[in-house]
Design an enzyme around this catalytic site. Structure first.
Site, PDB file in Angstrom:
ATOM      1  N   GLU A 266     -14.975  -4.646  -1.277  1.00 35.51           N
ATOM      2  CA  GLU A 266     -15.251  -4.829  -2.717  1.00 35.51           C
ATOM      3  C   GLU A 266     -14.632  -6.136  -3.197  1.00 35.51           C
ATOM      4  OE1 GLU A 266     -13.474  -1.140  -3.710  1.00 35.51           O
ATOM      5  OE2 GLU A 266     -11.474  -1.991  -3.867  1.00 35.51           O
TER       6      GLU A 266
ATOM      7  N   TYR B 107       6.739   7.840   8.262  1.00 32.18           N
ATOM      8  CA  TYR B 107       6.416   6.894   9.343  1.00 32.18           C
ATOM      9  C   TYR B 107       5.933   7.625  10.591  1.00 32.18           C
ATOM     10  CZ  TYR B 107       7.603   2.742   6.812  1.00 32.18           C
ATOM     11  OH  TYR B 107       7.554   1.720   5.890  1.00 32.18           O
TER      12      TYR B 107
ATOM     13  N   ARG C 230       2.392   8.572  10.092  1.00 28.13           N
ATOM     14  CA  ARG C 230       1.497   7.413  10.271  1.00 28.13           C
ATOM     15  C   ARG C 230       1.388   7.039  11.746  1.00 28.13           C
ATOM     16  NH1 ARG C 230       3.841   2.941   6.537  1.00 28.13           N
ATOM     17  NH2 ARG C 230       2.095   1.692   7.311  1.00 28.13           N
TER      18      ARG C 230
ATOM     19  N   HIS D 177       4.594  -8.186   8.657  1.00 28.46           N
ATOM     20  CA  HIS D 177       5.370  -7.077   8.072  1.00 28.46           C
ATOM     21  C   HIS D 177       5.982  -6.165   9.133  1.00 28.46           C
ATOM     22  CE1 HIS D 177       2.688  -7.588   4.259  1.00 28.46           C
ATOM     23  NE2 HIS D 177       3.693  -8.453   4.278  1.00 28.46           N
TER      24      HIS D 177
ATOM     25  N   VAL E 195       0.994  -3.086  10.283  1.00 25.89           N
ATOM     26  CA  VAL E 195       2.090  -2.748  11.210  1.00 25.89           C
ATOM     27  C   VAL E 195       1.585  -1.828  12.326  1.00 25.89           C
ATOM     28  CG1 VAL E 195       3.820  -3.016   9.386  1.00 25.89           C
ATOM     29  CG2 VAL E 195       2.814  -0.761   9.793  1.00 25.89           C
ATOM     30  N   ASP E 196       0.231  -1.615  12.363  1.00 28.97           N
ATOM     31  CA  ASP E 196      -0.312  -0.602  13.283  1.00 28.97           C
ATOM     32  C   ASP E 196      -0.499  -1.087  14.717  1.00 28.97           C
ATOM     33  OD1 ASP E 196      -3.518  -1.009  11.567  1.00 28.97           O
ATOM     34  OD2 ASP E 196      -2.733  -2.119  13.274  1.00 28.97           O
TER      35      ASP E 196
ATOM     36  N   GLY F 167     -10.060  -7.747   4.664  1.00 26.22           N
ATOM     37  CA  GLY F 167      -9.514  -6.399   4.478  1.00 26.22           C
ATOM     38  C   GLY F 167      -8.178  -6.345   3.780  1.00 26.22           C
ATOM     39  N   THR F 168      -7.973  -7.272   2.832  1.00 31.70           N
ATOM     40  CA  THR F 168      -6.724  -7.212   2.064  1.00 31.70           C
ATOM     41  C   THR F 168      -7.030  -7.300   0.574  1.00 31.70           C
ATOM     42  OG1 THR F 168      -4.524  -8.176   1.701  1.00 31.70           O
ATOM     43  CG2 THR F 168      -6.281  -9.716   2.318  1.00 31.70           C
TER      44      THR F 168
HETATM   45  C1  BV8 Z   1       9.162 -10.606  -0.583  1.00 30.64           C
HETATM   46  C2  BV8 Z   1       5.182  -2.912   5.724  1.00 30.64           C
HETATM   47  C3  BV8 Z   1      10.865 -11.509  -1.825  1.00 30.64           C
HETATM   48  C4  BV8 Z   1       5.691  -1.549   5.442  1.00 30.64           C
HETATM   49  C5  BV8 Z   1       4.322  -3.875   3.651  1.00 30.64           C
HETATM   50  C6  BV8 Z   1       5.675 -12.233  -6.401  1.00 30.64           C
HETATM   51  C7  BV8 Z   1       4.806 -11.678  -7.331  1.00 30.64           C
HETATM   52  C8  BV8 Z   1       4.644 -10.289  -7.430  1.00 30.64           C
HETATM   53  C9  BV8 Z   1       5.371  -9.439  -6.584  1.00 30.64           C
HETATM   54  C10 BV8 Z   1       6.247  -9.982  -5.691  1.00 30.64           C
HETATM   55  C11 BV8 Z   1       6.391 -11.355  -5.568  1.00 30.64           C
HETATM   56  N1  BV8 Z   1       7.303 -11.601  -4.591  1.00 30.64           N
HETATM   57  C12 BV8 Z   1       7.766 -10.431  -4.087  1.00 30.64           C
HETATM   58  C13 BV8 Z   1       7.136  -9.421  -4.746  1.00 30.64           C
HETATM   59  C14 BV8 Z   1       7.358  -7.992  -4.488  1.00 30.64           C
HETATM   60  C15 BV8 Z   1       6.485  -7.473  -3.366  1.00 30.64           C
HETATM   61  C16 BV8 Z   1       5.062  -7.397  -3.785  1.00 30.64           C
HETATM   62  O1  BV8 Z   1       4.265  -8.253  -3.448  1.00 30.64           O
HETATM   63  N2  BV8 Z   1       4.760  -6.306  -4.461  1.00 30.64           N
HETATM   64  C17 BV8 Z   1       3.380  -6.046  -4.833  1.00 30.64           C
HETATM   65  C18 BV8 Z   1       3.124  -4.550  -4.691  1.00 30.64           C
HETATM   66  C19 BV8 Z   1       3.160  -6.543  -6.236  1.00 30.64           C
HETATM   67  N3  BV8 Z   1       6.604  -8.272  -2.165  1.00 30.64           N
HETATM   68  C20 BV8 Z   1       7.651  -8.074  -1.361  1.00 30.64           C
HETATM   69  O2  BV8 Z   1       8.585  -7.343  -1.620  1.00 30.64           O
HETATM   70  C21 BV8 Z   1       7.667  -8.855  -0.054  1.00 30.64           C
HETATM   71  N4  BV8 Z   1       8.919  -9.480   0.074  1.00 30.64           N
HETATM   72  O3  BV8 Z   1       8.351 -11.274  -1.128  1.00 30.64           O
HETATM   73  O4  BV8 Z   1      10.472 -10.872  -0.625  1.00 30.64           O
HETATM   74  C22 BV8 Z   1      12.287 -11.656  -1.690  1.00 30.64           C
HETATM   75  C23 BV8 Z   1      12.798 -12.937  -1.712  1.00 30.64           C
HETATM   76  C24 BV8 Z   1      14.155 -13.081  -1.630  1.00 30.64           C
HETATM   77  C25 BV8 Z   1      14.974 -11.948  -1.488  1.00 30.64           C
HETATM   78  C26 BV8 Z   1      14.434 -10.676  -1.441  1.00 30.64           C
HETATM   79  C27 BV8 Z   1      13.079 -10.515  -1.535  1.00 30.64           C
HETATM   80  C28 BV8 Z   1       7.516  -7.941   1.143  1.00 30.64           C
HETATM   81  C29 BV8 Z   1       6.174  -7.298   1.120  1.00 30.64           C
HETATM   82  C30 BV8 Z   1       5.971  -6.493   2.413  1.00 30.64           C
HETATM   83  C31 BV8 Z   1       5.789  -5.025   2.079  1.00 30.64           C
HETATM   84  N5  BV8 Z   1       5.505  -4.269   3.307  1.00 30.64           N
HETATM   85  N6  BV8 Z   1       4.089  -3.218   4.805  1.00 30.64           N
HETATM   86  C32 BV8 Z   1       4.740  -0.491   5.927  1.00 30.64           C
HETATM   87  O5  BV8 Z   1       3.590  -0.785   6.300  1.00 30.64           O
HETATM   88  O6  BV8 Z   1       5.165   0.677   5.926  1.00 30.64           O
HETATM   89  S1  BV8 Z   1       3.045  -4.266   2.652  1.00 30.64           S
HETATM   90  C33 BV8 Z   1       1.713  -3.261   2.879  1.00 30.64           C
HETATM   91  O7  BV8 Z   1       0.748  -3.764   1.969  1.00 30.64           O
HETATM   92  C34 BV8 Z   1       1.017  -3.277   4.228  1.00 30.64           C
HETATM   93  O8  BV8 Z   1       1.575  -4.168   5.149  1.00 30.64           O
HETATM   94  C35 BV8 Z   1      -0.391  -3.735   3.847  1.00 30.64           C
HETATM   95  O9  BV8 Z   1      -1.062  -4.372   4.874  1.00 30.64           O
HETATM   96  C36 BV8 Z   1      -0.012  -4.656   2.782  1.00 30.64           C
HETATM   97  C37 BV8 Z   1      -0.974  -5.337   1.938  1.00 30.64           C
HETATM   98  O10 BV8 Z   1      -1.880  -4.421   1.457  1.00 30.64           O
HETATM   99  P1  BV8 Z   1      -3.373  -4.572   2.003  1.00 30.64           P
HETATM  100  O11 BV8 Z   1      -3.283  -4.852   3.468  1.00 30.64           O
HETATM  101  O12 BV8 Z   1      -4.096  -5.550   1.178  1.00 30.64           O
HETATM  102  O13 BV8 Z   1      -3.911  -3.119   1.859  1.00 30.64           O
HETATM  103  P2  BV8 Z   1      -4.540  -2.460   0.540  1.00 30.64           P
HETATM  104  O14 BV8 Z   1      -4.608  -0.988   0.780  1.00 30.64           O
HETATM  105  O15 BV8 Z   1      -3.842  -2.983  -0.675  1.00 30.64           O
HETATM  106  O16 BV8 Z   1      -6.023  -3.060   0.480  1.00 30.64           O
HETATM  107  C38 BV8 Z   1      -6.960  -2.749   1.490  1.00 30.64           C
HETATM  108  C39 BV8 Z   1      -8.141  -3.658   1.246  1.00 30.64           C
HETATM  109  O17 BV8 Z   1      -9.100  -3.450   2.279  1.00 30.64           O
HETATM  110  C40 BV8 Z   1      -8.855  -3.376  -0.074  1.00 30.64           C
HETATM  111  O18 BV8 Z   1      -9.124  -4.618  -0.699  1.00 30.64           O
HETATM  112  C41 BV8 Z   1     -10.162  -2.692   0.362  1.00 30.64           C
HETATM  113  O19 BV8 Z   1     -11.246  -3.038  -0.496  1.00 30.64           O
HETATM  114  C42 BV8 Z   1     -10.374  -3.298   1.714  1.00 30.64           C
HETATM  115  N7  BV8 Z   1     -11.128  -2.434   2.637  1.00 30.64           N
HETATM  116  C43 BV8 Z   1     -11.030  -1.090   2.792  1.00 30.64           C
HETATM  117  N8  BV8 Z   1     -11.865  -0.697   3.779  1.00 30.64           N
HETATM  118  C44 BV8 Z   1     -12.469  -1.812   4.262  1.00 30.64           C
HETATM  119  C45 BV8 Z   1     -12.000  -2.921   3.534  1.00 30.64           C
HETATM  120  N9  BV8 Z   1     -12.428  -4.177   3.766  1.00 30.64           N
HETATM  121  C46 BV8 Z   1     -13.334  -4.348   4.749  1.00 30.64           C
HETATM  122  N10 BV8 Z   1     -13.838  -3.322   5.500  1.00 30.64           N
HETATM  123  C47 BV8 Z   1     -13.419  -2.059   5.284  1.00 30.64           C
HETATM  124  N11 BV8 Z   1     -13.921  -1.069   6.031  1.00 30.64           N
END
Ligand code: BV8
Ligand code: ZN
Length: 244
Positions: free
Chosen positions: A218, A68, A71, A120, A104-105, A190-191
């Site tokens: 993409e 952290y 970052r 988040h 979170v930035d 961007g997600t």
């Molecule tokens: C919860 C904080 C439940 C920390 C983060 C249901 C189905 C499946 C899984 C789950 C589900 N329910 C819960 C889960 C588990 C989990 C989950 O979703 N896992 C995933 C991996 C499958 N979810 C959770 O645990 C969540 N909690 O649901 O609780 C619960 C209920 C009861 C009791 C207990 C629990 C909590 C999730 C929060 C996690 N914390 N961040 C930290 O930052 O250190 S998430 C983290 O990922 C960041 O916040 C980030 O923002 C976030 C999402 O990712 P993206 O933002 O999309 O980033 P990524 O790199 O993936 O993609 C970037 C995109 O940008 C790409 O598409 C790329 O093409 C694009 N891009 C790149 N450059 C550009 C661009 N686009 C435009 N222009 C550019 N220049």
């Protein structure tokens, strides 16, 4: 002349009195901040999902704080980019506006966005495991991570972010969904749309008959679900979209 996706998206936005924006790590990529799942998302060969969990912190708080603090240092050097600034302009022109960010930035607030919900948490805030106090927390001057950050009460501090497996702030989620269901246009930018429950927003919007626009480098799992999917860099596309 053929109507481009940008024209269609721009038209939807100009007509909308109420706009909802969801952003992810991609909107900060052009500020030099590694995304979560991109190739640049690795740190010392750990993946983000290895480290952003309560278990990782319990097993090795020093390692997690080191990540952290690394970052935080990158983000402190970074500046908001034209994508963040375009969203500030959009907020000024829309009658009703809400920005829900997964990031979170803190860059949206630094860019000047006002109505921002941080789903988040925030990397510059820490929370005490003992007394629950939350406070602003910056990285130590030296890179040595000898002492773990402590609260004045002596309790161990943790980053005030939502880790995988932790519930998101229910008040923020409820406010966001209440606004979303009353809005006309939702811009998803961007997600990768893999992190829940934020990933459910495009489906909810579609179910509510809200016009959805995706801006991403993409195609993603939601690209076929949205009304208009535009591929390219947010820093280039959002200013085009939002400047009529
Ligand atoms: C919860 C904080 C439940 C920390 C983060 C249901 C189905 C499946 C899984 C789950 C589900 N329910 C819960 C889960 C588990 C989990 C989950 O979703 N896992 C995933 C991996 C499958 N979810 C959770 O645990 C969540 N909690 O649901 O609780 C619960 C209920 C009861 C009791 C207990 C629990 C909590 C999730 C929060 C996690 N914390 N961040 C930290 O930052 O250190 S998430 C983290 O990922 C960041 O916040 C980030 O923002 C976030 C999402 O990712 P993206 O933002 O999309 O980033 P990524 O790199 O993936 O993609 C970037 C995109 O940008 C790409 O598409 C790329 O093409 C694009 N891009 C790149 N450059 C550009 C661009 N686009 C435009 N222009 C550019 N220049
Ligand atoms: Zn304390």
């Amino acid at each position: 002349m053929e109507t481009t996706n940008i024209d269609r998206a721009r038209d939807l936005i100009i007509r909308a009195r109420s706009v909802f924006v969801l952003t992810g790590a991609g909107i900060s990529a052009e500020s030099g901040i590694p995304t979560f799942r991109g190739t640049d998302g690795l740190w010392k060969n750990y993946s983000t999902t290895d480290l952003a969990t309560p278990e990782a912190f319990k097993n090795n708080p020093t390692l997690v704080w080191e990540w952290y603090h690394w970052r935080q240092r990158i983000i402190s050097q970074a500046q908001p980019n034209p994508a963040h600034q375009a969203i500030v302009q959009l907020e000024k022109h829309a009658e009703r506006f809400l920005l829900l960010t997964q990031n979170v930035d803190g860059l949206h607030v630094r860019a000047g966005s006002k109505n921002v919900l941080e789903l988040h948490g925030n990397i510059f805030r820490a929370r005490c495991l003992l007394c629950g106090a939350t406070l602003r927390h910056l990285p130590p001057d030296t890179e040595q991570e000898s002492d773990l950050p402590r609260c004045t009460c002596g309790g161990l501090l943790r980053p005030d972010v939502v880790w995988f497996g932790e519930t998101i702030p229910q008040d923020i989620w409820h406010t966001a969904l209440t606004f979303l269901t009353k809005t006309e246009v939702a811009i998803i930018c961007g997600t990768s749309g893999v992190v829940w429950p934020a990933a459910s927003i495009p489906e909810i919007a579609r179910h509510e008959g809200i016009a959805t626009i995706e801006v991403n480098l993409e195609p993603t799992g939601i690209s076929t679900m949205v009304d208009v999917s535009i591929q390219g860099k947010a820093g280039k596309l959002l200013p085009q979209l939002l400047h009529n």
